[in-house]
Design an enzyme around this catalytic site. Structure first.
Site, PDB file in Angstrom:
ATOM      1  N   THR A  20      37.157  58.685 -21.923  1.00 55.68           N
ATOM      2  CA  THR A  20      37.246  58.929 -20.569  1.00 55.68           C
ATOM      3  C   THR A  20      38.704  59.947 -20.346  1.00 55.68           C
ATOM      4  O   THR A  20      38.551  60.947 -19.775  1.00 55.68           O
ATOM      5  CB  THR A  20      37.141  57.714 -19.724  1.00 55.68           C
TER       6      THR A  20
ATOM      7  N   ARG B 148      42.759  56.754 -27.021  1.00 55.94           N
ATOM      8  CA  ARG B 148      43.683  55.526 -27.027  1.00 55.94           C
ATOM      9  C   ARG B 148      43.310  54.433 -28.139  1.00 55.94           C
ATOM     10  O   ARG B 148      42.303  54.310 -28.153  1.00 55.94           O
ATOM     11  CB  ARG B 148      43.292  54.778 -25.640  1.00 55.94           C
TER      12      ARG B 148
ATOM     13  N   SER C 259      47.675  55.147 -19.887  1.00 52.70           N
ATOM     14  CA  SER C 259      47.575  54.646 -18.516  1.00 52.70           C
ATOM     15  C   SER C 259      47.959  53.374 -17.990  1.00 52.70           C
ATOM     16  O   SER C 259      49.142  53.069 -18.425  1.00 52.70           O
ATOM     17  CB  SER C 259      46.171  55.221 -18.078  1.00 52.70           C
ATOM     18  N   HIS C 260      47.037  52.685 -17.690  1.00 54.55           N
ATOM     19  CA  HIS C 260      47.416  51.172 -17.058  1.00 54.55           C
ATOM     20  C   HIS C 260      47.365  50.169 -17.847  1.00 54.55           C
ATOM     21  O   HIS C 260      47.461  48.937 -17.817  1.00 54.55           O
ATOM     22  CB  HIS C 260      46.202  51.089 -15.883  1.00 54.55           C
TER      23      HIS C 260
ATOM     24  N   LYS D  31      46.354  62.742 -24.646  1.00 58.52           N
ATOM     25  CA  LYS D  31      45.176  63.947 -24.058  1.00 58.52           C
ATOM     26  C   LYS D  31      45.565  65.089 -23.955  1.00 58.52           C
ATOM     27  O   LYS D  31      47.035  65.397 -23.885  1.00 58.52           O
ATOM     28  CB  LYS D  31      44.626  63.380 -22.870  1.00 58.52           C
TER      29      LYS D  31
ATOM     30  N   ASP E  22      50.779  52.986 -11.581  1.00 59.11           N
ATOM     31  CA  ASP E  22      50.408  52.406 -12.872  1.00 59.11           C
ATOM     32  C   ASP E  22      51.303  53.143 -13.884  1.00 59.11           C
ATOM     33  O   ASP E  22      52.284  53.661 -13.419  1.00 59.11           O
ATOM     34  CB  ASP E  22      48.896  52.582 -13.175  1.00 59.11           C
TER      35      ASP E  22
ATOM     36  N   THR F 116      32.285  58.928 -13.833  1.00 58.71           N
ATOM     37  CA  THR F 116      33.507  58.455 -13.960  1.00 58.71           C
ATOM     38  C   THR F 116      34.314  59.370 -14.907  1.00 58.71           C
ATOM     39  O   THR F 116      34.022  59.895 -16.016  1.00 58.71           O
ATOM     40  CB  THR F 116      33.787  57.230 -14.449  1.00 58.71           C
TER      41      THR F 116
ATOM     42  N   GLU G 165      38.351  57.695  -7.110  1.00 57.94           N
ATOM     43  CA  GLU G 165      37.367  56.618  -8.051  1.00 57.94           C
ATOM     44  C   GLU G 165      37.866  55.462  -7.558  1.00 57.94           C
ATOM     45  O   GLU G 165      39.114  55.256  -7.121  1.00 57.94           O
ATOM     46  CB  GLU G 165      37.726  57.016  -9.461  1.00 57.94           C
ATOM     47  N   GLU G 166      37.126  54.461  -7.778  1.00 59.61           N
ATOM     48  CA  GLU G 166      37.149  52.925  -7.313  1.00 59.61           C
ATOM     49  C   GLU G 166      38.211  52.448  -8.001  1.00 59.61           C
ATOM     50  O   GLU G 166      38.776  51.458  -7.898  1.00 59.61           O
ATOM     51  CB  GLU G 166      35.827  52.300  -7.430  1.00 59.61           C
TER      52      GLU G 166
ATOM     53  N   ARG H 119      31.660  46.837 -17.299  1.00 57.05           N
ATOM     54  CA  ARG H 119      32.079  46.648 -15.680  1.00 57.05           C
ATOM     55  C   ARG H 119      31.018  46.655 -14.853  1.00 57.05           C
ATOM     56  O   ARG H 119      29.982  47.565 -14.915  1.00 57.05           O
ATOM     57  CB  ARG H 119      33.113  48.116 -15.263  1.00 57.05           C
TER      58      ARG H 119
END
Length: 544
Positions: free
Chosen positions: A18, A22, A113-114, A126, A278, A345, A364-365, A497
């Site tokens: 996404t 990673r 990221s997080h 990326k 984050d 997403t 985004e959620e 998820r």
């Protein structure tokens, strides 16, 4: 200084997810692994030769070493200049800002990221295109295809550069400019928001706030903007020094991983406003006194109040949300007479809509919110938007949220994450639900009647590209939904998820505890997917 050609071989599994590639640090440290992926970027992006590249990351372990490798490769592959954040630091939104401001041919962002950082933790890379946004699938698939063909990469033999000294140096024929990683981004924020109004809020003495940078990249940005430019009390920014292992914490701004901050908002003496960001600075969590604002609600509230913010006072062109994000923003868009787009997403799906001027705000959620100011989600931008809103409305967070629900109805919302699952079991579970979809419309799941059920696919309204297999979507009468999706941001196993949404128009029912209100829907979702039977998991690892 001549380029060296180093023999290599393809590595399995270098398809970007996404938000890039990673893996664990130990994977990236394999000889040639990082080099292959970087060479694939350079081989597939012809405009980089003779062009300018932006380079930086979130400061996690291996960040500095990776930057030195990439700089030597960039010089060997004919780049004319690379802009590097001082100390190797650039938040993801700041990198997008720099790409756009200086009209470069793209950027390489080093981040997971997080995800946690450290020698045994995660790393990521990326490529962002010249619009400042994450590479679309056509670009990432070309990069991936090239990784499967490589038999060599190009580099220079050269000593490491000093990444901490501002200024320009030569590396072969290429110029390396070490730039202030904060200034351009801070200037952009000051052009969008009313810093004077926010300063009055802090000067009142009646407003208490903390921002948790989680020992991640946002610390220097938050200190400069909140404390130096706006005038918040020194110490407003917690955990403000970026550390390679994020202080052994998990730099994910949610209720599970920012418990210290959440506790500070509780009770009569709680903070009036609290926020966190984050690892790479693109996510946000918003809290008021005894109040957590879901990212879905946050997007909707910001859209409904955008006219109060200087940068958006002329109105917004449209809104976009990822498919799993609640439909709260849809109701605001309908009231404003603008379009709300539903995308897969991944922030890259917002890029075409932003570039075409079809939307102004998006979210985004997964704690990501942003606008057309850059082409990435932007954690600190969202915090400043909320601060500006508090200064303009002169109301506490909880009251703003309740008034929004009263006007638009409440979308109760939760996400249940089942992490590090056996990949085969997770795939089988998704296949099981996928087989059920055609027969679900018109049937009842518990007390809910199914209106539609599909495997979400998206056709880009700008370029016509189609992206399928983006998540299993089950829509229920009355506006409720169940969504199943395998995440693309983990580095081991699979993360299932389950997104759950329950719409309640009656204001008398807006004060229920979320998990209790959604318990019937939670049970339906677990039973339909046979989660316990197929995975052995009786409860999710993280609930947000």
């Amino acid at each position: 200084m001549d380029a060296k050609i180093i023999a290599t071989r393809p590595f399995d599994g270098q398809r970007p997810g996404t938000s890039g590639l990673r893996k664990k640090v130990k994977v990236f440290r394999q000889p040639g692994y990082l080099e292959n992926f970087v060479q694939a970027i350079f081989d597939t992006r012809a405009d980089l030769k003779g062009g300018v590249l932006v380079l930086g990351g979130d400061g996690r372990y291996y960040n500095r070493h990776a930057i030195q490798i990439i700089l030597r490769m960039a010089a060997a592959n004919g780049m004319s200049k690379v802009l590097v954040g001082q100390g190797g630091i650039l938040s993801t939104p700041a990198a997008s800002c720099v790409i756009r401001k200086y009209r470069t041919q793209g950027g390489i962002i080093l981040s997971a990221s997080h995800n946690p950082g450290g020698p045994d933790a995660d790393f990521g890379i990326k490529f962002n295109t010249p619009n400042g946004g994450p590479a679309p699938e056509t670009v990432t698939e070309a990069i991936y295809a090239r990784t499967g063909e490589l038999d060599s990469y190009r580099t220079l033999e050269a000593a490491d550069l000093d990444l901490d000294r501002l200024g320009e140096v030569k590396l072969g024929d290429m110029t390396v400019a070490i730039i202030d990683p904060v200034a351009d981004y801070a200037d952009l924020m000051e052009s969008l928001f009313d810093f004077t109004a926010m300063r009055r809020l802090f000067d009142s003495g009646a407003f208490k706030m903390r921002f948790d940078a989680m020992h991640a990249v946002t610390g220097p940005y938050a200190i400069e903007i909140l404390e130096n430019r706006i005038g918040a009390m020194p110490g407003t920014v917690m955990n403000g020094k970026p550390l390679e292992d994020f202080g052994k914490g998990h730099p994910d701004p949610n209720l599970a991983h920012a418990k210290e901050l959440v506790a500070m908002t509780k009770g009569a003496d709680g903070l009036d406003f609290a926020a966190a960001s984050d690892g790479d600075g693109d996510r946000n969590m918003i809290l008021g006194k005894d109040c957590f604002v879901t990212p879905s609600d946050s997007l909707a509230i910001l859209a409904a109040n955008a006219h109060l913010i200087p940068g958006y006072q002329d109105g917004i062109a449209g809104i976009a949300r990822s498919m799993p994000t609640s439909q709260a923003a849809d109701r605001v868009a309908e009231a404003l007479g603008i379009t709300c787009f539903e995308t897969p997403t991944g922030w890259k799906f917002f890029g075409n809509l932003l570039d075409a001027g079809r939307i102004t705000l998006c979210g985004e959620e997964s704690f990501g919110t942003g606008s057309d100011h850059v082409r990435e989600k932007d954690g600190l931008w969202a915090v400043l938007f909320w601060l500006n809103l508090l200064a303009a409305r002169k109301q506490p967070v909880a009251r703003i949220v309740r008034e929004h629900w009263h006007g638009f109805g409440r979308n109760y919302y939760t996400r249940h994450d089942y992490e590090a699952m056996d990949a085969q079991a997770a795939g089988d579970l998704m296949d099981h639900v996928r087989r059920l979809l055609p027969d679900l419309p018109g049937t009842k799941l518990g007390d809910y009647r199914v209106e539609y059920a599909d495997d979400f696919a998206y056709t880009d309204p700008i370029d016509g590209s189609r992206s399928g297999g983006q998540g299993l979507r089950i829509g229920l009468e009355g506006g409720s939904r169940i969504i199943y999706r395998l995440s693309g941001t983990g580095t081991q196993g699979a993360t299932l998820r389950v997104y759950l949404e329950f719409f309640e128009p009656d204001a008398a029912r807006h004060n229920w505890e979320t998990q209790a209100a959604m318990r019937p829907l939670i049970l339906v979702a677990r039973e339909l997917a046979q989660i316990e039977a197929r995975t052995g998991r009786t409860e999710p690892d993280v609930i947000t």
